[in-house]
Every structure is written in structure tokens, then in C-alpha cells.
Design a protein around this motif. Sequence first.
Motif, PDB file in Angstrom:
ATOM      1  N   PRO A 121       0.831  -1.215   0.000  1.00 62.96           N
ATOM      2  CA  PRO A 121       0.000   0.000   0.000  1.00 62.96           C
ATOM      3  C   PRO A 121       0.864   1.263   0.000  1.00 62.96           C
ATOM      4  O   PRO A 121       1.932   1.298   0.622  1.00 62.96           O
ATOM      5  CB  PRO A 121      -0.796  -0.122   1.301  1.00 62.96           C
ATOM      6  CG  PRO A 121      -0.800  -1.578   1.616  1.00 62.96           C
ATOM      7  CD  PRO A 121       0.516  -2.107   1.120  1.00 62.96           C
ATOM      8  N   PHE A 122       0.411   2.259  -0.730  1.00 65.08           N
ATOM      9  CA  PHE A 122       1.028   3.590  -0.798  1.00 65.08           C
ATOM     10  C   PHE A 122       2.369   3.608  -1.528  1.00 65.08           C
ATOM     11  O   PHE A 122       3.024   4.635  -1.585  1.00 65.08           O
ATOM     12  CB  PHE A 122       1.200   4.203   0.604  1.00 65.08           C
ATOM     13  CG  PHE A 122      -0.042   4.143   1.435  1.00 65.08           C
ATOM     14  CD1 PHE A 122      -1.196   4.829   1.064  1.00 65.08           C
ATOM     15  CD2 PHE A 122      -0.083   3.358   2.582  1.00 65.08           C
ATOM     16  CE1 PHE A 122      -2.353   4.749   1.827  1.00 65.08           C
ATOM     17  CE2 PHE A 122      -1.241   3.278   3.343  1.00 65.08           C
ATOM     18  CZ  PHE A 122      -2.379   3.981   2.959  1.00 65.08           C
ATOM     19  N   GLU A 123       2.784   2.465  -2.084  1.00 69.70           N
ATOM     20  CA  GLU A 123       4.011   2.473  -2.877  1.00 69.70           C
ATOM     21  C   GLU A 123       3.668   2.837  -4.315  1.00 69.70           C
ATOM     22  O   GLU A 123       2.817   2.206  -4.934  1.00 69.70           O
ATOM     23  CB  GLU A 123       4.699   1.108  -2.849  1.00 69.70           C
ATOM     24  CG  GLU A 123       5.965   1.077  -3.697  1.00 69.70           C
ATOM     25  CD  GLU A 123       6.613  -0.298  -3.727  1.00 69.70           C
ATOM     26  OE1 GLU A 123       7.270  -0.654  -2.734  1.00 69.70           O
ATOM     27  OE2 GLU A 123       6.435  -1.015  -4.730  1.00 69.70           O
ATOM     28  N   ARG A 124       4.322   3.855  -4.816  1.00 72.91           N
ATOM     29  CA  ARG A 124       4.085   4.273  -6.191  1.00 72.91           C
ATOM     30  C   ARG A 124       4.817   3.320  -7.133  1.00 72.91           C
ATOM     31  O   ARG A 124       6.031   3.216  -7.099  1.00 72.91           O
ATOM     32  CB  ARG A 124       4.578   5.697  -6.410  1.00 72.91           C
ATOM     33  CG  ARG A 124       4.348   6.230  -7.823  1.00 72.91           C
ATOM     34  CD  ARG A 124       4.809   7.666  -7.927  1.00 72.91           C
ATOM     35  NE  ARG A 124       4.628   8.186  -9.274  1.00 72.91           N
ATOM     36  CZ  ARG A 124       5.513   8.052 -10.261  1.00 72.91           C
ATOM     37  NH1 ARG A 124       6.644   7.405 -10.025  1.00 72.91           N
ATOM     38  NH2 ARG A 124       5.276   8.546 -11.460  1.00 72.91           N
ATOM     39  N   PRO A 125       4.081   2.593  -7.979  1.00 73.14           N
ATOM     40  CA  PRO A 125       4.750   1.651  -8.882  1.00 73.14           C
ATOM     41  C   PRO A 125       5.658   2.383  -9.866  1.00 73.14           C
ATOM     42  O   PRO A 125       5.292   3.437 -10.398  1.00 73.14           O
ATOM     43  CB  PRO A 125       3.591   0.971  -9.614  1.00 73.14           C
ATOM     44  CG  PRO A 125       2.386   1.220  -8.774  1.00 73.14           C
ATOM     45  CD  PRO A 125       2.608   2.554  -8.126  1.00 73.14           C
TER      46      PRO A 125
END
Length: 255
Positions: A121-125
Motif C-alpha cells: 500500500p502507498f508504494e508508487r509503482p
Amino acid sequence: MAESPRRRAVLDVLRAASAPLGVTETAERLGVHPNTVRFHLDALVAEGLVERRAEASTGPGRPRTVHTVRPGMDRGGARGYLLLARMLLSRWTSADPAEAREQAGETGREWGRFLVDPPPPFERPTAQRSVTRLLALLADLGFEPEPAAGSAPGGEVEPAPGAVRESASEPAPETADENTPERIRLRHCPFLELAEEHGELICPLHLGLIQGALDRLDAPLTATRLEPFAEPDSCYAHLSAAGSAPRDTREGTHR
């Protein structure tokens, strides 16, 4: 799985016995030392092929330990998964070729989404992270992948035959950084025999697998086509920034 001849012989003796056998009885029937039998019995118990229990005591002293084969079909026998796969594929090969390729590709995409874990969650790909995770998945599946030399996926990719090139006036999609490969080299095919026989189905399935994994990763890039046996020992999966090239499931057929 009782691979050694001696271990297989111990298993056969237990299977032929009308009652559970102790170590000494088993050794006598095989004509070997009890310690040899004890070693193989320990391994068979650990593998789940043999059950060990203590008999009810009928007098003084320690109860006798006996062994019996675990109920169920022998799991040490031969397997025929390649034949099973051929049988299942024969159903697809008898269908409409275009429909069969599309179904194979969609099957691959569904399994690609299932086999890869989504980003936290909340990790920008990013393209770099996505490719790293894709390479890990492909390695686990036995493809022996490695990044291939080439420009970044944001660059122009040669379209598949019959594909329509996007208009230059359309806004450019998010591109990958310069360290992201344009192609992935696959140095091994875990389904090689099937790909040689039915590349028109297996290769779209592989392409769909990569596409589904990248979709699950919310990657800013996708796989546009697969070059089967582009080199005698390699296939190539072509990557592009998401939306920069039309997806062509007709590519990835056996050559």
C-alpha cells in the motif's frame, strides 16, 4: 519418494506383509543388517510413505515398534503430466485458431495476476520496481530471464504485423527510466516440448502471463509481444510504456 533401490525394496516388503513389521523382521526378509533397514525406515516415515507405531504391550519390557505402509496410492510412481497437458491442449487446437489464441492469452493474464504479489500500500509503482518483480516471478517459474540490451520502453517499439501505429499527436504515456530494459530475454522455456508442438497457444499464454503480472503490479509498462525462439536458445518479451503500443495477442506464435 523411495527413490533408492534399497528403500523401494523395504517399501515392497512392508506392502506385501499381512501384518505390520518390526525392524528385525523386515531385515530378515531382505537379508540385510537391521541398522540398514532402520535407516531406510526412518527416511520412509519422514517422507510420509510409512507409518510407525508401538504395539500394545502384552508383558514386561518396551512395546515393539512396527511399521506399515501408509494407506493410499503409491506416490513414488511415474507421472504423465506432459501427456495430460497435450490432452488438454488438443481441445484448444481443434477450436477456431483466433479464438483459441485469445483464450490462451486471457488464461495467461489471469494466472499472471494470481501468481504475483501486488505492490505494498502507498508504494508508487515504477517501471524499475515492476520489472524487478516480474523478473523474480519469471525466474521462479523457470524462464531464466535476464534484461536484454535495448532502449527504454518509452522509445518506439516495432509494431506487430498488421498492428496500427498510434498517432504522434496523442499525448505520450508515462515512460520508464533509462535503466529499464526494452526487452526481457528468456533463456529457458519450462514448457519447451509443448511450445514446440503448440507454439500458437503456449506463446500467447506466456505473453499473457507477463501482461497479467504487470497489470497486477500496476506497472507503468506492459508486454506488447513475444518473439519465440528469436535466437536458438532464447525468446524475447518486448516491453513498452503502458498505452504506447497496441497489445497484439497474435504475436507470440511459434516460428
